[in-house]
Scaffold this motif. Structure first.
Motif, PDB file in Angstrom:
ATOM      1  N   LEU A  35       0.826  -1.208   0.000  1.00  0.00           N
ATOM      2  CA  LEU A  35       0.000   0.000   0.000  1.00  0.00           C
ATOM      3  C   LEU A  35       0.862   1.261   0.000  1.00  0.00           C
ATOM      4  O   LEU A  35       0.530   2.247  -0.660  1.00  0.00           O
ATOM      5  CB  LEU A  35      -0.915   0.000   1.230  1.00  0.00           C
ATOM      6  N   VAL A  36       1.969   1.229   0.735  1.00  0.00           N
ATOM      7  CA  VAL A  36       2.896   2.368   0.744  1.00  0.00           C
ATOM      8  C   VAL A  36       3.402   2.639  -0.662  1.00  0.00           C
ATOM      9  O   VAL A  36       3.433   3.780  -1.139  1.00  0.00           O
ATOM     10  CB  VAL A  36       4.072   2.105   1.702  1.00  0.00           C
ATOM     11  N   ILE A  37       3.815   1.577  -1.361  1.00  0.00           N
ATOM     12  CA  ILE A  37       4.341   1.722  -2.721  1.00  0.00           C
ATOM     13  C   ILE A  37       3.272   2.270  -3.660  1.00  0.00           C
ATOM     14  O   ILE A  37       3.555   3.070  -4.556  1.00  0.00           O
ATOM     15  CB  ILE A  37       4.876   0.371  -3.232  1.00  0.00           C
ATOM     16  N   THR A  38       2.019   1.862  -3.451  1.00  0.00           N
ATOM     17  CA  THR A  38       0.925   2.275  -4.332  1.00  0.00           C
ATOM     18  C   THR A  38       0.463   3.697  -4.056  1.00  0.00           C
ATOM     19  O   THR A  38       0.203   4.466  -4.985  1.00  0.00           O
ATOM     20  CB  THR A  38      -0.276   1.308  -4.168  1.00  0.00           C
ATOM     21  N   LYS A  39       0.389   4.087  -2.777  1.00  0.00           N
ATOM     22  CA  LYS A  39      -0.231   5.352  -2.427  1.00  0.00           C
ATOM     23  C   LYS A  39       0.767   6.475  -2.154  1.00  0.00           C
ATOM     24  O   LYS A  39       0.388   7.654  -2.164  1.00  0.00           O
ATOM     25  CB  LYS A  39      -1.127   5.168  -1.196  1.00  0.00           C
ATOM     26  N   SER A  40       2.042   6.139  -1.890  1.00  0.00           N
ATOM     27  CA  SER A  40       3.021   7.184  -1.627  1.00  0.00           C
ATOM     28  C   SER A  40       4.335   6.796  -2.301  1.00  0.00           C
ATOM     29  O   SER A  40       4.317   6.255  -3.396  1.00  0.00           O
ATOM     30  CB  SER A  40       3.186   7.383  -0.113  1.00  0.00           C
ATOM     31  N   LYS A  41       5.467   7.061  -1.668  1.00  0.00           N
ATOM     32  CA  LYS A  41       6.756   6.709  -2.250  1.00  0.00           C
ATOM     33  C   LYS A  41       7.653   6.112  -1.166  1.00  0.00           C
ATOM     34  O   LYS A  41       7.552   6.474   0.017  1.00  0.00           O
ATOM     35  CB  LYS A  41       7.432   7.937  -2.876  1.00  0.00           C
ATOM     36  N   LEU A  42       8.550   5.219  -1.587  1.00  0.00           N
ATOM     37  CA  LEU A  42       9.415   4.507  -0.655  1.00  0.00           C
ATOM     38  C   LEU A  42      10.831   4.472  -1.231  1.00  0.00           C
ATOM     39  O   LEU A  42      11.034   4.124  -2.395  1.00  0.00           O
ATOM     40  CB  LEU A  42       8.881   3.090  -0.447  1.00  0.00           C
ATOM     41  N   LEU A  43      11.797   4.877  -0.414  1.00  0.00           N
ATOM     42  CA  LEU A  43      13.213   4.805  -0.773  1.00  0.00           C
ATOM     43  C   LEU A  43      13.903   3.841   0.193  1.00  0.00           C
ATOM     44  O   LEU A  43      13.880   4.056   1.411  1.00  0.00           O
ATOM     45  CB  LEU A  43      13.864   6.188  -0.682  1.00  0.00           C
ATOM     46  N   LEU A  44      14.510   2.783  -0.368  1.00  0.00           N
ATOM     47  CA  LEU A  44      15.145   1.748   0.443  1.00  0.00           C
ATOM     48  C   LEU A  44      16.598   1.569   0.030  1.00  0.00           C
ATOM     49  O   LEU A  44      16.981   1.881  -1.103  1.00  0.00           O
ATOM     50  CB  LEU A  44      14.431   0.403   0.256  1.00  0.00           C
ATOM     51  N   THR A  45      17.401   1.029   0.958  1.00  0.00           N
ATOM     52  CA  THR A  45      18.731   0.539   0.614  1.00  0.00           C
ATOM     53  C   THR A  45      18.878  -0.879   1.146  1.00  0.00           C
ATOM     54  O   THR A  45      18.235  -1.257   2.131  1.00  0.00           O
ATOM     55  CB  THR A  45      19.854   1.406   1.222  1.00  0.00           C
ATOM     56  N   CYS A  46      19.729  -1.656   0.489  1.00  0.00           N
ATOM     57  CA  CYS A  46      20.015  -3.016   0.978  1.00  0.00           C
ATOM     58  C   CYS A  46      21.333  -3.466   0.352  1.00  0.00           C
ATOM     59  O   CYS A  46      21.544  -3.294  -0.852  1.00  0.00           O
ATOM     60  CB  CYS A  46      18.888  -3.983   0.593  1.00  0.00           C
ATOM     61  N   ARG A  47      22.212  -3.999   1.156  1.00  0.00           N
ATOM     62  CA  ARG A  47      23.478  -4.472   0.619  1.00  0.00           C
ATOM     63  C   ARG A  47      23.250  -5.589  -0.398  1.00  0.00           C
ATOM     64  O   ARG A  47      22.363  -6.418  -0.233  1.00  0.00           O
ATOM     65  CB  ARG A  47      24.379  -4.971   1.740  1.00  0.00           C
ATOM     66  N   LYS A  48      24.094  -5.596  -1.403  1.00  0.00           N
ATOM     67  CA  LYS A  48      23.950  -6.576  -2.484  1.00  0.00           C
ATOM     68  C   LYS A  48      24.079  -7.996  -1.954  1.00  0.00           C
ATOM     69  O   LYS A  48      23.363  -8.902  -2.394  1.00  0.00           O
ATOM     70  CB  LYS A  48      24.995  -6.297  -3.558  1.00  0.00           C
ATOM     71  N   SER A  49      24.971  -8.194  -1.002  1.00  0.00           N
ATOM     72  CA  SER A  49      25.175  -9.540  -0.463  1.00  0.00           C
ATOM     73  C   SER A  49      23.943 -10.033   0.288  1.00  0.00           C
ATOM     74  O   SER A  49      23.661 -11.225   0.317  1.00  0.00           O
ATOM     75  CB  SER A  49      26.384  -9.546   0.472  1.00  0.00           C
ATOM     76  N   ILE A  50      23.175  -9.102   0.868  1.00  0.00           N
ATOM     77  CA  ILE A  50      21.984  -9.489   1.631  1.00  0.00           C
ATOM     78  C   ILE A  50      20.820  -9.776   0.704  1.00  0.00           C
ATOM     79  O   ILE A  50      20.116 -10.779   0.845  1.00  0.00           O
ATOM     80  CB  ILE A  50      21.611  -8.377   2.637  1.00  0.00           C
ATOM     81  N   ILE A  51      20.614  -8.899  -0.273  1.00  0.00           N
ATOM     82  CA  ILE A  51      19.479  -9.096  -1.185  1.00  0.00           C
ATOM     83  C   ILE A  51      19.685 -10.327  -2.057  1.00  0.00           C
ATOM     84  O   ILE A  51      18.732 -10.906  -2.591  1.00  0.00           O
ATOM     85  CB  ILE A  51      19.266  -7.842  -2.064  1.00  0.00           C
ATOM     86  N   SER A  52      20.961 -10.763  -2.201  1.00  0.00           N
ATOM     87  CA  SER A  52      21.269 -11.953  -2.999  1.00  0.00           C
ATOM     88  C   SER A  52      21.255 -13.229  -2.169  1.00  0.00           C
ATOM     89  O   SER A  52      21.400 -14.322  -2.711  1.00  0.00           O
ATOM     90  CB  SER A  52      22.645 -11.792  -3.662  1.00  0.00           C
ATOM     91  N   ASP A  53      21.097 -13.095  -0.864  1.00  0.00           N
ATOM     92  CA  ASP A  53      21.089 -14.261   0.026  1.00  0.00           C
ATOM     93  C   ASP A  53      19.892 -15.148  -0.309  1.00  0.00           C
ATOM     94  O   ASP A  53      18.760 -14.660  -0.397  1.00  0.00           O
ATOM     95  CB  ASP A  53      21.007 -13.785   1.482  1.00  0.00           C
ATOM     96  N   PRO A  54      20.082 -16.448  -0.519  1.00  0.00           N
ATOM     97  CA  PRO A  54      18.960 -17.352  -0.849  1.00  0.00           C
ATOM     98  C   PRO A  54      17.830 -17.298   0.179  1.00  0.00           C
ATOM     99  O   PRO A  54      16.665 -17.490  -0.168  1.00  0.00           O
ATOM    100  CB  PRO A  54      19.619 -18.733  -0.874  1.00  0.00           C
ATOM    101  N   ARG A  55      18.154 -17.015   1.429  1.00  0.00           N
ATOM    102  CA  ARG A  55      17.115 -16.958   2.455  1.00  0.00           C
ATOM    103  C   ARG A  55      16.199 -15.753   2.296  1.00  0.00           C
ATOM    104  O   ARG A  55      15.123 -15.696   2.879  1.00  0.00           O
ATOM    105  CB  ARG A  55      17.767 -16.941   3.846  1.00  0.00           C
TER     106      ARG A  55
END
Length: 490
Positions: free
Chosen positions: A350-370
């Motif tokens: 809903l946040v993404i649809t109704k407003s705006k969201l700026l995120l960061t995430c390390r590449k090693s974390i977002i690539s983690d299979p879990r």
């Protein structure tokens, strides 16, 4: 005291703003009853067709309120919005030269007369003059009356309400010699035809465009102050920190592309990359720019805080940006944070649809299979009309720091560094942690030898920095030490 030419200009503007606008409201009503308009507004094909025009007019909140469907009346619509809806929703046939173009002089179709009213309104709303000669006034009077009469002929019965209203305005203007008397008489004459007539203020100024611009600026200032009053003391402290860091920000190729996606595509963005690559600096820079424009910026530090902020009574505007660093782990994948993110998936969508969201995430974390299901629900797809979350890797080959980027970043942090071109060549070969290393050198204000050592042996530098944490901040050291993605052998 206003001149006769200025009174002529005011009269034409008044006729276009009042009876002509009400006339187009009735045209729309004849083809689409007010109780049925919401069906057409929410039809995917028609919505896609009108949205570019609606956004340009900044009328999204009028047609598409944050909660529920449109339930207002056509009296809420101005002439520009009415033109868009009539053109795209009523099925009225095009005039000879097509919607959006000057109609043929011999064309008396409904579309042609609606087009003429639109063109006249634009001419007098955005023109560079505020005066009309007698000859020009009579010509425009004749054009407006002719358009109204031709359109009224298409209504059931012999309705002349809008012609009568316009004629009253023109008659009052011609019969009055004093502008103040004319203004008072016009207000009295048209009071019975409109419940929405607002009082007209003062004499017409020679420089109306300048006044409108000042009023707009005043409104923006009030809006900004209102939003700033909603910020907590803690948030203001954070913004001050961001601003201090932003003083050393350089807009790289990656930063410009992220800003373009966030601004022009109306999407939210998650910035990924290696540690120390400038992810947070980019989203903070964008957030500060939007805050300066009057948007409400909300830094959040957990998925639950994001959920609570979105569900609170304070969340009432689309001009709202949430900033969230490292949602599922800072140094490494954190299962508790990941589960919390998944628990509030519905709110995040809903946040993404109704407003705006700026995120960061390390590449090693977002690539983690879990973390495989971290962003599945709102990754950017081919639907151009739905807001999505775009993943942007600032370290890929297309957007990684160029030599020129590195030169600009280094010079921004260390403008007085006494280094040779050979020294610079060595520094610019470094890719990993480059923005972080520049920032560290600026704070430490080291000598030439110390600066070169930091860039020539960044791993050794970080190892020494980590040893300092081991002594001074034991908890942070333990967190880093446990990270399975941390590459240093301490």
């Amino acid at each position: 005291m206003a001149t006769k030419e200025e009174r002529h200009f005011t009269t034409v503007r008044l006729a276009l703003d009042k009876p002509c606008t009400k006339l187009l409201q009735e045209v729309l009503r004849q083809h689409v009853p007010e109780k049925d308009i919401y069906k057409l507004l929410n039809d995917p094909v028609k919505k896609r067709k009108i949205m570019p025009f609606v956004r340009k007019l900044k009328q999204e909140s009028t047609l598409y309120p944050q909660t529920g469907s449109f339930s207002g009346t056509y009296a809420d619509f101005d002439l520009s919005l009415l033109y868009v809806l009539i053109r795209n929703l009523t099925g009225i046939p095009d005039h000879n030269t097509g919607w959006g173009n000057d109609p043929d002089i011999t064309d008396n179709s409904t579309a042609a007369n609606i087009e003429r009213i639109r063109l006249l309104r634009n001419k007098y709303a955005h023109g560079s003059t505020s005066q009309l000669s007698d000859k020009e006034f009579k010509k425009e009077w004749k054009n407006i009356i002719a358009c109204i009469q031709e359109i009224e002929k298409t209504f059931p019965g012999k309705n002349t309400t809008f012609y009568d209203d316009a004629q009253e305005i023109f008659d009052a203007a011609m019969n009055q010699e004093n502008f103040g008397e004319t203004l008072t008489k016009c207000k009295e004459d048209i009071a019975h035809t409109s419940t929405r007539v607002e009082s007209l203020h003062g004499e017409l100024k020679n420089t109306q465009d300048v006044i409108y611009e000042r009023l707009d600026g005043h409104d923006r200032l009030l809006q900004k102050k209102k939003k700033e009053s909603q910020e907590t003391e803690f948030e203001n402290y954070i913004f001050c920190q961001w601003q201090e860091e932003d003083d050393f920000f350089i807009s790289t190729k990656a930063a410009k592309e992220i800003e373009n996606i966030f601004t022009n595509n109306d999407d939210s963005v998650i910035v990924t990359g290696h540690s120390g690559s400038g992810k947070s600096a980019i989203i903070q820079h964008i957030a500060l720019q939007y805050r300066e424009r009057g948007w409400l910026v909300k830094p959040v530090f957990s998925s639950q805080e994001l959920h609570d902020a979105f569900r609170s009574e304070r969340f009432t505007s689309k001009e709202y940006i949430f900033v969230f660093n490292d949602p599922i782990g800072k140094e490494s994948y954190d299962e508790m944070l990941y589960n919390e993110w998944r628990r509030y998936t519905e709110t995040i969508n809903l946040v993404i649809t109704k407003s705006k969201l700026l995120l960061t995430c390390r590449k090693s974390i977002i690539s983690d299979p879990r973390a495989a299901q971290f962003l599945q629900q709102k990754i950017k797809t081919g639907d151009i009309n739905e807001r999505k979350l775009v993943v942007f890797d600032i370290n890929d080959n297309h957007c990684k720091l160029s030599t020129e980027d590195k030169r600009s970043i280094f010079k921004k942090h260390l403008p007085k560094a006494q280094l040779s071109e050979e020294d610079f060549d060595k520094i610019y070969r470094v890719d990993m942690y480059f923005p972080l290393l520049c920032s560290w050198c600026r704070v430490k204000s080291g000598s030439r030898e110390e600066i070169l050592k930091v860039f020539e042996e960044p791993v050794q530098f970080l190892k020494m920095d980590l040893e300092g944490l081991k002594i001074k901040e034991r908890e942070k050291y333990c967190a880093l030490r446990k990270s399975e993605n941390f590459s240093l052998k301490v």
